[in-house]
Design a protein around this motif. Structure first.
Motif, short mmCIF file in Angstrom:
data_model
loop_
_atom_site.label_atom_id
_atom_site.label_comp_id
_atom_site.label_asym_id
_atom_site.label_seq_id
_atom_site.Cartn_x
_atom_site.Cartn_y
_atom_site.Cartn_z
N TYR A 65 47.69 38.88 50.83
CA TYR A 65 47.71 40.04 51.72
C TYR A 65 46.69 39.99 52.85
N GLY A 66 45.77 39.05 52.79
CA GLY A 66 44.77 38.94 53.85
C GLY A 66 43.60 39.89 53.62
N ILE A 67 42.69 39.87 54.57
CA ILE A 67 41.49 40.71 54.49
C ILE A 67 41.90 42.17 54.68
N PRO A 68 41.41 43.06 53.82
CA PRO A 68 41.77 44.48 53.96
C PRO A 68 41.28 45.05 55.30
N LYS A 69 42.12 45.89 55.88
CA LYS A 69 41.73 46.56 57.12
C LYS A 69 40.79 47.71 56.78
N GLU A 105 41.45 38.37 42.59
CA GLU A 105 41.00 38.74 43.93
C GLU A 105 41.34 37.65 44.96
N LYS A 106 41.19 36.39 44.59
CA LYS A 106 41.53 35.28 45.50
C LYS A 106 43.01 35.28 45.84
N VAL A 107 43.86 35.51 44.84
CA VAL A 107 45.30 35.53 45.07
C VAL A 107 45.68 36.71 45.96
N ILE A 108 45.09 37.86 45.71
CA ILE A 108 45.36 39.04 46.54
C ILE A 108 44.94 38.77 47.98
#
Length: 80
Positions: free
Chosen positions: A70-74, A63-66
């Motif tokens: 990719y940043g915070i999900p919209k 989850e940290k790598v994602i």
């Protein structure tokens, strides 16, 4: 709906990919070889998801790598 971390299918016998073979002992050597090839390519390509791949069993690291990649999900917009 979430997918499992790893999947392995016989696309000739199971073209719809309905039976995940990842935990079938007969496929362990082939899966290990494919993982090694993929990891080597990820290193060569400087893939930002390499750390996640190397730590698939550690959901927190993944989850940290994602998030870093990719940043915070919209937030999803509501359909009208």
């Amino acid at each position: 709906r979430h997918r499992v971390p790893e999947e392995f299918y016989d696309t000739v016998k199971d073209p719809n990919c309905l039976t995940n073979l990842i935990d079938i002992p007969e496929h362990k050597a082939e899966i290990a070889a494919m993982k090694a090839t993929l990891e080597a390519w990820m290193v060569t390509a400087t893939d930002p998801m390499l750390e996640a791949f190397q730590n698939l069993s550690d959901r927190e690291t993944v989850e940290k790598v994602i998030l870093k990649t990719y940043g915070i999900p919209k937030k999803k917009r509501k359909k009208k």
